[in-house]
Design an enzyme around this catalytic site. Structure first.
Site, PDB file in Angstrom:
ATOM      1  N   HIS A 144       5.622  -1.921  -8.368  1.00 42.50           N
ATOM      2  CA  HIS A 144       4.233  -2.999  -8.151  1.00 42.50           C
ATOM      3  C   HIS A 144       4.775  -3.871  -8.241  1.00 42.50           C
ATOM      4  O   HIS A 144       5.983  -4.688  -9.210  1.00 42.50           O
ATOM      5  CB  HIS A 144       3.101  -3.061  -8.722  1.00 42.50           C
ATOM      6  CG  HIS A 144       2.177  -3.499  -8.533  1.00 42.50           C
ATOM      7  ND1 HIS A 144       1.642  -5.073  -8.652  1.00 42.50           N
ATOM      8  CD2 HIS A 144       1.204  -3.142  -7.925  1.00 42.50           C
ATOM      9  CE1 HIS A 144       0.659  -4.696  -8.302  1.00 42.50           C
ATOM     10  NE2 HIS A 144       0.287  -3.839  -7.427  1.00 42.50           N
ATOM     11  N   ASP A 162      -2.096   3.672  -6.368  1.00 40.87           N
ATOM     12  CA  ASP A 162      -2.542   4.775  -5.184  1.00 40.87           C
ATOM     13  C   ASP A 162      -1.908   5.690  -5.363  1.00 40.87           C
ATOM     14  O   ASP A 162      -1.931   6.804  -4.349  1.00 40.87           O
ATOM     15  CB  ASP A 162      -1.711   3.493  -4.062  1.00 40.87           C
ATOM     16  CG  ASP A 162      -2.417   3.178  -3.318  1.00 40.87           C
ATOM     17  OD1 ASP A 162      -3.385   2.725  -3.302  1.00 40.87           O
ATOM     18  OD2 ASP A 162      -1.596   1.934  -3.159  1.00 40.87           O
TER      19      ASP A 162
HETATM   20  N1  CMC Z   1      10.595   3.413  -5.228  1.00 39.31           N
HETATM   21  C1  CMC Z   1      11.774   2.642  -4.565  1.00 39.31           C
HETATM   22  N2  CMC Z   1      12.260   2.064  -5.085  1.00 39.31           N
HETATM   23  C2  CMC Z   1      12.075   0.742  -5.648  1.00 39.31           C
HETATM   24  C3  CMC Z   1      10.610   0.901  -5.214  1.00 39.31           C
HETATM   25  C4  CMC Z   1       9.788   2.568  -4.566  1.00 39.31           C
HETATM   26  N3  CMC Z   1       9.192   3.073  -4.278  1.00 39.31           N
HETATM   27  N4  CMC Z   1       9.836  -0.167  -5.357  1.00 39.31           N
HETATM   28  C5  CMC Z   1      10.404  -0.983  -5.623  1.00 39.31           C
HETATM   29  N5  CMC Z   1      11.428  -0.748  -5.565  1.00 39.31           N
HETATM   30  C6  CMC Z   1      12.977  -0.773  -5.681  1.00 39.31           C
HETATM   31  C7  CMC Z   1      13.437  -1.948  -4.688  1.00 39.31           C
HETATM   32  O1  CMC Z   1      14.522  -1.065  -3.380  1.00 39.31           O
HETATM   33  C8  CMC Z   1      13.894  -2.713  -5.193  1.00 39.31           C
HETATM   34  O2  CMC Z   1      15.374  -2.593  -6.203  1.00 39.31           O
HETATM   35  P1  CMC Z   1      16.670  -3.323  -6.195  1.00 39.31           P
HETATM   36  O3  CMC Z   1      16.874  -4.813  -7.218  1.00 39.31           O
HETATM   37  O4  CMC Z   1      18.355  -2.220  -6.669  1.00 39.31           O
HETATM   38  O5  CMC Z   1      17.282  -3.734  -5.049  1.00 39.31           O
HETATM   39  C9  CMC Z   1      13.556  -2.893  -7.270  1.00 39.31           C
HETATM   40  O6  CMC Z   1      13.347  -1.846  -6.978  1.00 39.31           O
HETATM   41  C10 CMC Z   1      12.281  -3.931  -7.126  1.00 39.31           C
HETATM   42  O7  CMC Z   1      11.364  -3.643  -5.563  1.00 39.31           O
HETATM   43  P2  CMC Z   1      11.235  -4.982  -4.896  1.00 39.31           P
HETATM   44  O8  CMC Z   1      10.852  -4.474  -3.117  1.00 39.31           O
HETATM   45  O9  CMC Z   1      11.677  -6.242  -4.478  1.00 39.31           O
HETATM   46  O10 CMC Z   1       9.173  -5.176  -5.814  1.00 39.31           O
HETATM   47  P3  CMC Z   1       8.371  -5.945  -4.840  1.00 39.31           P
HETATM   48  O11 CMC Z   1       7.282  -6.596  -5.493  1.00 39.31           O
HETATM   49  O12 CMC Z   1       8.691  -7.256  -3.600  1.00 39.31           O
HETATM   50  O13 CMC Z   1       7.411  -4.363  -3.802  1.00 39.31           O
HETATM   51  C11 CMC Z   1       5.893  -3.087  -3.558  1.00 39.31           C
HETATM   52  C12 CMC Z   1       6.301  -3.771  -4.197  1.00 39.31           C
HETATM   53  C13 CMC Z   1       4.545  -2.530  -4.443  1.00 39.31           C
HETATM   54  C14 CMC Z   1       5.857  -3.362  -2.267  1.00 39.31           C
HETATM   55  C15 CMC Z   1       7.334  -2.076  -3.686  1.00 39.31           C
HETATM   56  O14 CMC Z   1       7.689  -1.584  -4.821  1.00 39.31           O
HETATM   57  C16 CMC Z   1       7.055  -0.354  -2.630  1.00 39.31           C
HETATM   58  O15 CMC Z   1       7.241  -0.704  -1.407  1.00 39.31           O
HETATM   59  N6  CMC Z   1       6.319   0.410  -3.343  1.00 39.31           N
HETATM   60  C17 CMC Z   1       5.520   1.869  -2.345  1.00 39.31           C
HETATM   61  C18 CMC Z   1       4.426   1.571  -2.353  1.00 39.31           C
HETATM   62  C19 CMC Z   1       3.755   1.874  -2.560  1.00 39.31           C
HETATM   63  O16 CMC Z   1       2.945   2.542  -3.328  1.00 39.31           O
HETATM   64  N7  CMC Z   1       2.266   0.276  -1.953  1.00 39.31           N
HETATM   65  C20 CMC Z   1       0.621  -0.001  -3.119  1.00 39.31           C
HETATM   66  C21 CMC Z   1       1.582  -1.106  -4.130  1.00 39.31           C
HETATM   67  S1  CMC Z   1      -0.279  -1.346  -5.134  1.00 39.31           S
HETATM   68  C22 CMC Z   1      -1.732  -1.081  -4.206  1.00 39.31           C
HETATM   69  C23 CMC Z   1      -2.125  -2.866  -3.699  1.00 39.31           C
HETATM   70  O17 CMC Z   1      -2.009  -3.473  -5.051  1.00 39.31           O
HETATM   71  O18 CMC Z   1      -1.305  -3.136  -2.798  1.00 39.31           O
END
Ligand code: CMC
Length: 430
Positions: free
Chosen positions: A307, A364
């Site tokens: 998140h 989720d």
């Molecule tokens: N699986 C594997 N790696 C992950 C995941 C995941 N679900 N989420 C984040 N990471 C890694 C990402 O690759 C990055 O690694 P590095 O630092 O080595 O590049 C690090 O963790 C930080 O992630 P980010 O993508 O920079 O974080 P963000 O804040 O931009 O994205 C997110 C947040 C929710 C989009 C992401 O965690 C994700 O894609 N999760 C899966 C989709 C999901 O469950 N979404 C629902 C969110 S909760 C409902 C809502 O309120 O929307």
């Protein structure tokens, strides 16, 4: 007033006013930075940018705290129903008995759909995604129920629009489901509560008497409350941005629905169940799944994990996890997907990649299992999220409209295109 200073190569560039919020959080006010210095700030994904002042929801992602209008989410799911929480978000305070009853009456009065809107459903292909129907129907409401002059009696008129949206979106969601399974619509019924009414419109059958299971109605109330607001997330930001152009409420909400649809946001609840089903069918080991999620060359991510703001367990996920047991116990059954999800969570939470990055289950991860137990099909999960988020979107739209600092949303950019060029006549171009 506190001030911060920006230095460039040792030379003082600017004094930045510091804003301290009601919970002690500090922000640098860069409103005049470009005007005064020519500099802009760069913050892709707005991870560090406060786009507004808001009194609706407080969230501390490090401590796992979520409050609507000051009330902890844990108390709201235990003590209130969704209609009260919707009222709280939109009006700013919890309703008393009289206000609650009046609101419920208004929700009942505005629950039917215009006959021409009912006809729209016919023309959607049966394989449509329900979110596309929901978004289109939401913006169509404006044509059938054009907003009345807010200057006349702004409070009353807005109340009317808000209750209309809350009530009709529930009807639209249920009709969408019935259309996609080829069954006749069931009209809303005054004698039911908000959630019972929805379940009745979804599951009533012409051949078998239906009565909404009270455990399901209670669970649905709680789930809608869990989703009701989450400060400046992607869809809420979309709603505020569209609202900032002074587009109408229905258009702004429709934009919110579209933003929510994506699998990184509300679409993750559908993606989680699909992921768990695939794991179950493929028989792949959970260790291998987690390895794939860590592999930067593999687009696969663990859905329902991670998140932007929570760096600890999402408080909503904690509540949803315990609700899974309650709902399944009532059905007297188990769900292999829940067992799998629990094991997957354990493997991921013990893995250094997830530990170092503070990746925990989000809302989720477990909600799909509850929707599934209630008989709601996978492609409707994000619609359920949207129904829950609706009062939050509305509250933010209204707040933006009353904000003395409000301006049209219009970010800057860092230009990466070519230098100016001359247009050559067509026969001289390469
Ligand atoms: N699986 C594997 N790696 C992950 C995941 C995941 N679900 N989420 C984040 N990471 C890694 C990402 O690759 C990055 O690694 P590095 O630092 O080595 O590049 C690090 O963790 C930080 O992630 P980010 O993508 O920079 O974080 P963000 O804040 O931009 O994205 C997110 C947040 C929710 C989009 C992401 O965690 C994700 O894609 N999760 C899966 C989709 C999901 O469950 N979404 C629902 C969110 S909760 C409902 C809502 O309120 O929307």
């Amino acid at each position: 007033m506190k001030k911060a200073e920006i230095f460039i190569n040792g030379d003082k560039l600017y004094e930045v006013p510091v804003i301290i919020d009601n919970m002690g959080g500090h922000s640098l006010d860069i409103t005049n930075l470009r005007k005064d210095t020519g500099f802009i700030t760069y913050d892709p994904g707005f991870g560090n940018t406060g786009s507004c002042r808001s009194s609706i929801t407080y969230l501390d992602g490090e401590k796992g705290i979520l409050q609507y209008r000051g009330y902890p989410i844990e108390d709201l799911v235990e003590s209130c129903d969704f209609v009260e929480v919707a009222y709280l978000l939109v009006h700013g305070y919890l309703p008393n008995l009289v206000e609650r009853r009046k609101y419920a009456d208004m929700l009942n009065q505005h629950s039917l759909l215009h006959p021409q809107m009912r006809d729209f459903f016919k023309n959607y292909p049966d394989h449509s995604h329900p979110m596309s129907i929901l978004a289109a129907m939401s913006v169509s409401l404006q044509s059938f129920y054009p907003e009345i002059d807010l200057a006349e009696d702004p409070e009353k008129q807005m109340d009317l629009n808000v209750t209309r949206l809350l009530s009709k979106m529930r009807t639209i969601a249920a009709f969408t489901y019935r259309k996609l399974i080829g069954m006749d619509f069931v009209n809303p019924n005054y004698k039911y509560s908000y959630c019972e009414n929805f379940l009745n419109m979804m599951f009533s059958s012409p051949v078998k008497k239906y009565k909404a299971n009270p455990v399901h109605a209670k669970a649905l109330n709680k789930l809608l409350i869990l989703h009701a607001d989450h400060e400046q997330n992607c869809s809420t930001t979309a709603v505020r941005l569209i609202g900032s152009s002074e587009a109408n409420l229905y258009a702004a909400v429709s934009a919110g629905i579209c933003a929510l649809w994506g699998p990184r946001h509300g679409g993750a609840n559908q993606a989680v169940i699909e992921m768990l089903q695939q794991i179950l069918e493929s028989g792949e080991s959970l260790e291998k799944i987690v390895e794939r999620a860590k592999d930067k060359d593999d687009p696969f991510r663990l859905m329902g994990f991670g998140h932007r703001v929570y760096k600890t367990y999402d408080p909503r996920a904690k509540i949803a996890r315990s609700m899974c047991d309650e709902v399944l116990a009532d059905l007297g059954t188990s769900d292999p997907l829940l067992d799998l999800a629990v094991k997957l969570e354990e493997v991921a939470l013990n893995d250094s990649y997830f530990i170092e990055r503070n990746l925990y289950p989000n809302v989720d991860f477990y909600t799909g299992i509850i929707f599934r137990a209630m008989g709601i099909p996978t492609n409707m999960y994000t619609v359920m999220f949207a129904l829950g988020r609706l009062p939050g979107w509305i509250a933010h739209y209204l707040e933006w409209n009353h904000d003395p600092y409000e301006k049209i949303g219009r970010p800057r950019q860092i230009y990466t295109g070519p230098q100016p060029k001359k247009v050559l006549p067509i026969d001289q171009r390469e």
